[in-house]
Write an enzyme that holds these catalytic residues in place. Structure first.
Site, mmCIF file in Angstrom:
data_model
loop_
_atom_site.group_PDB
_atom_site.id
_atom_site.type_symbol
_atom_site.label_atom_id
_atom_site.label_comp_id
_atom_site.label_asym_id
_atom_site.label_seq_id
_atom_site.Cartn_x
_atom_site.Cartn_y
_atom_site.Cartn_z
ATOM 1 C CB CYS A 98 -0.894 0.025 1.228
ATOM 2 S SG CYS A 98 -1.886 -1.460 1.472
ATOM 3 C CB ALA A 99 3.668 1.936 -2.232
ATOM 4 N N PRO A 157 1.761 7.788 -1.049
ATOM 5 C CG PRO A 157 2.378 9.944 -0.378
ATOM 6 C CD PRO A 157 1.681 8.703 0.101
ATOM 7 C CE LYS A 167 4.907 4.009 6.070
ATOM 8 N NZ LYS A 167 4.036 5.011 5.404
ATOM 9 C CG ASP A 192 -1.829 2.321 -3.074
ATOM 10 O OD1 ASP A 192 -2.995 1.942 -2.863
ATOM 11 O OD2 ASP A 192 -1.148 2.884 -2.199
ATOM 12 C CG ASP A 237 1.760 2.494 6.134
ATOM 13 O OD1 ASP A 237 1.885 2.489 7.367
ATOM 14 O OD2 ASP A 237 1.309 3.474 5.501
ATOM 15 C CB CYS A 250 -0.855 6.814 10.390
ATOM 16 S SG CYS A 250 -2.241 6.870 9.259
#
Length: 449
Positions: free
Chosen positions: A264-265, A267, A270, A288, A333, A386
């Protein structure tokens, strides 16, 4: 009024757009990029009033309801937002005279066709301007929940959740931190340029640069008009990224030549960081769910000239057979409730429902299930969010350990000493706003058996 553009009218349009479901940072960015000729002062005023009105909405509504016969929830949307943004200015912006705030709000109501409501807007605002210090706010000792909710403008259901999870003292620290302004955080790409060069370039353009906590290559920047105009950004020497998110690549600690999948990269912060840590060797597959999100990653790859990062459309909930057992490191993520970044995206706090919370946990587990299959034997899976919700973090982590052939691995060798704790020795870290010097964030490191 600049070139026919009224800044308060812009504020109203932005707030109405957010009310209809747009993300605050997107609504503000789109409005400002449409009128790029606006002076820095006006851009700053528009941004501050929009963000402040949103951040303090519960407290503002409490103040309005203390003086208005018509409660906020019964008002027409435009009138409601005109009053909210005016009350924010009255309470939190000394630079604008009270009379100007009231006059401009009345004019705006008229311009929007509410001629008959001008006396109402005028009466409510002038009374509030006169009697602001007489508002009777909830008392801590009488009703802790109401007190915390109104003082820190947080919905009661979230305050209750955190009181249960973290207790009164930590909850109040978290709530206070969400309302604290902080600079934008950047990561200096130090394998290409020294951080001293990058800092000097930023300072030469009038940017205020301060070291960020925990990591030597992270800095806070403020006092600039537009990041797109900064040489260090244009040349790809810096990436906008929070320190908590940078810790993911630190914990992953990739080696030159590794094959990394970031499921789930967008923008791409990471993914780029992993690519930098491998100094251009190996491959990072940044994936993504949509072309729009992949375009965001592509833009960052091109700007930073990250030669070992490639982006592609791949839904993280759909198993990709070709990737089975291939990756040295998988980064998951996962989408989450976002409670950890309420300080940056205040609209999150008003959009929470128990049903959404349940759906998110199911989505996260689906993605973790698929991601586990891409990790080669002895490879690693980094799981991060997050948020500060235990059912999305610790509970998901325990569920994963019970159902998949993985074990936790200590984070201590990769983290700065001040972040070491009982849990980091076990293999996971929950960062809390106000307790740690970052956004709220969760990281766990799993090793395939």
């Amino acid at each position: 009024m600049i070139n026919g553009i009224n800044s308060r009218e812009m504020i109203l349009e932005i707030l109405l757009e957010i009310e209809e479901g747009e993300h605050s940072h997107v609504a503000i960015r789109n409005a400002l990029s449409k009128y790029q000729f606006l002076p820095k002062q006006d851009r700053a005023f528009i941004t501050r009033v929009c963000e402040g009105t949103l951040e303090y909405r519960i407290q503002i509504d409490y103040i309005i309801n203390s003086f208005s016969k018509v409660t906020v929830d019964k008002m027409k949307p435009a009138i409601r937002e005109i009053l909210r943004s005016a009350v924010y200015q009255l309470k939190y912006m000394d630079s604008v005279p009270d009379s100007a705030v009231c006059n401009e709000a009345v004019k705006l109501a008229q311009r929007k066709g509410f001629y008959n409501l001008k006396p109402f807007v005028n009466g409510v605002l002038r009374t509030i301007a006169r009697e602001m210090d007489k508002v009777s706010f909830p008392k801590k000792e009488e009703d802790l929940l109401k007190y915390l909710s109104v003082k820190y403008s947080m919905p009661e259901n979230l305050v209750t959740r955190w009181l249960d999870a973290y207790g009164e003292e930590i909850t109040e620290k978290i709530l206070a931190d969400f309302l604290t302004e902080r600079p934008l955080t950047i990561r200096c790409r130090t394998y290409l340029n020294s951080k001293e060069e990058i800092v000097k370039s930023l300072e030469n353009q009038g940017v205020e640069v301060t070291p960020a906590p925990y990591l030597p290559y992270a800095y806070g920047i403020s006092g600039f008009n537009h990041i797109l105009a900064l040489d260090a950004f244009i040349k790809g020497q810096i990436v906008v990224q929070d320190v908590s998110s940078m810790l993911v690549a630190e914990v992953a600690n990739p080696k030159k030549g590794d094959y990394v999948i970031d499921v789930c990269a967008a923008p791409g912060g990471k993914s780029l960081h992993m690519g930098d840590k491998m100094e251009g060797y190996g491959t990072v597959d940044a994936r993504d769910v949509s072309q729009y999100k992949v375009n965001l990653i592509e833009e960052n790859i091109q700007r930073t000239n990250s030669i070992n990062v490639q982006a592609k459309v791949q839904d993280a909930t759909v198993f990709d057979q070709e990737s089975e057992l291939l990756a040295d490191i998988v980064i998951a993520d996962v989408p989450c409730s976002g409670y950890g970044v309420i300080g940056k995206k205040p609209e999150i706090k008003y959009r929470v429902t128990p049903q959404k919370q349940e759906e998110i946990v199911i989505l996260q587990r689906t993605i973790l299930d698929r991601a586990a299959n891409y990790v080669k034997p002895r490879g690693e899976l980094i799981f991060s969010t997050c948020t500060i919700a235990k059912e999305e973090n610790e509970e998901n982590m325990m569920w994963f350990l019970q159902n998949y052939p993985f074990k936790l691995e200590s984070l201590d060798p990769y983290l700065p000493e001040e972040l070491h704790s009982e849990t980091t020795a076990l293999g996971y870290l929950q960062l809390l706003p106000g307790v740690h010097k970052t956004d709220g964030f969760f990281i766990a490191k799993f090793r395939r058996k």
